[in-house]
Design an enzyme around this catalytic site. Structure first.
Site, PDB file in Angstrom:
ATOM      1  CG  ASP A  81     -19.572 -20.850  33.931  1.00  0.00           C
ATOM      2  OD1 ASP A  81     -19.053 -20.576  32.832  1.00  0.00           O
ATOM      3  OD2 ASP A  81     -19.060 -21.671  34.714  1.00  0.00           O
ATOM      4  CD  GLU A 143     -13.585 -22.051  32.574  1.00  0.00           C
ATOM      5  OE1 GLU A 143     -12.364 -22.260  32.510  1.00  0.00           O
ATOM      6  OE2 GLU A 143     -14.111 -21.397  33.502  1.00  0.00           O
ATOM      7  CD  GLU A 144     -14.903 -19.997  36.486  1.00  0.00           C
ATOM      8  OE1 GLU A 144     -14.115 -20.816  36.998  1.00  0.00           O
ATOM      9  OE2 GLU A 144     -14.557 -18.863  36.117  1.00  0.00           O
TER      10      GLU A 144
END
Length: 388
Positions: A81, A143-144
């Protein structure tokens, strides 16, 4: 050699496949397009691939791709991502790979879609060789934002390997330690009323003034108690990020909300910190006549710390010529380390180029990164041995 795209074509296709993750639903997107491309390329190379849908997160998945068999081995890990972007501030289309000034520009070139073509390029050399330990290329979701991908892996207890390299942008300097991240909201409900008579209401804004004072005092105490000199900012930080409350000067404020982040050092527990904040703020309710609620905006990222003398840290230092460092930003490293892997963060590009317009990956990062990854695969997968 299997016919898969060259490195630049792979990078171009990944950048052209939007996969923004965000806590705001209007921005949030699926990452399946990226996962499908990686799965296709890696399966063509001979990797055994497994797409792992993330329960509770429709349109999100991890990919575990494995070359070779046996215990141990090496994980090369990245997230699929990107953060949102302001396309109008870019000098080129963020979803089109642009080559200029000896750099590749595009959203995710640095953080961190660019790592996958480099890892695949390094893996090409070994697809027809008898690996003694497996090579695993891991691609994660979100992850973000929520870290849902890494959390799902931790819950599943997979993948299993001896070593893990997370290719976040560090300028190919090995990172053995980073701070954790907490993002919390304090919501105060008071009672609105006419400002000419304070007895008619209970000001949420005045109560928030007391809350902010307590949080600043708490920060001061933490910074007196905890210190780690390897970090550029050697103490835990607490940032009062944004505040919203009230609606008019002549009304007593009935509601107020503050959001803050806290970055703990290794050894500081997120659960213990949250409990301390709750205990500290709860007593303010009675004197101000308000209700105070504290809520985690996301589960939090634990801090990460490996041993400076671990096998992988020492090997990375030798290969790169850089001593291992500590950073303040968070990664998926604590989740992989908790699975039992000797883990470092080390990848091409620099964090200074991430999360901003005109994100780029310098041409000069590509060959050195591929060479270092080839050396790691050679040592931990082909030879299957390590100095201990």
């Amino acid at each position: 050699m299997p016919a898969i795209p060259d490195l630049v074509t792979m990078l171009r296709e990944l950048i052209a496949t939007p996969s923004i993750s965000c806590t705001a639903p209007d921005w949030d997107q699926s990452n399946l397009g990226v996962i499908e491309k990686l799965e296709s390329w890696l399966s063509e190379l001979g990797f055994r691939t497994e797409v792992m849908p993330i329960t509770g997160f429709p349109g999100k998945a991890n990919l575990i791709a494995t070359l070779g068999t046996g215990p141990g081995g090496l994980v090369l890990s990245g997230h699929t991502d990107t953060v949102p972007c302001n396309a109008e501030l870019w000098h080129s289309d963020p979803f089109r790979l642009d080559e200029r000034d000896n750099r590749f520009y595009g959203l995710g070139t640095c953080d961190m879609k660019g790592f996958f073509p480099l890892a695949i390029e390094a893996a090409r050399r070994f697809v027809d060789q008898p690996l003694q330990q497996p090579l695993i290329i891991l691609a994660t979701a979100d992850e973000e934002s929520s870290m849902s991908g890494a959390r799902a892996l931790a819950e599943a207890g997979r993948p299993k390997a001896r070593y893990a390299v997370i290719g976040e942008p560090t300028g190919m300097k090995p990172i053995y330690m980073h701070k954790g991240i907490m993002m919390e909201a304090v919501r105060i409900t008071g009672r609105a009323g006419h400002s000419s008579d304070p007895s008619l209401g209970a000001s949420a804004l005045e109560a928030m003034h007391g809350v902010m004072g307590e949080l600043i005092a708490f920060r001061r105490e933490l910074q007196q108690q905890y210190r780690q000199s390897d970090f550029a900012v050697s103490v835990p930080t607490l940032n009062l990020g944004c505040i919203h409350g009230g609606d008019n000067p002549n009304r007593i404020c009935g509601r107020c909300e503050l959001e803050f982040d806290l970055r703990p050092l290794p050894g500081m527990s997120i659960d213990v910190l949250r409990e301390a904040i709750h205990k500290r703020l709860a007593p303010l309710q009675q004197p101000y006549g308000v209700r105070i609620e504290v809520e985690a905006l996301f589960p939090g990222i634990p801090s990460f710390q490996n041993e400076r003398t671990s096998e992988l840290v020492r090997t990375a230092e030798q290969l790169t010529g850089h001593p291992a460092e500590a950073v303040a930003f968070g990664t998926e490293a604590p989740f992989l380390k908790d699975l039992g892997m000797d883990t470092i963060v080390m990848g091409p590009g620099h964090i200074d180029q991430a999360h901003q317009p005109d994100e780029y990956l310098g041409f000069d990062q590509i060959k050195p990164t591929v060479a270092i990854l080839e050396n790691l695969i050679q040592k931990y997968c082909l030879q299957g041995t390590a100095d201990t």
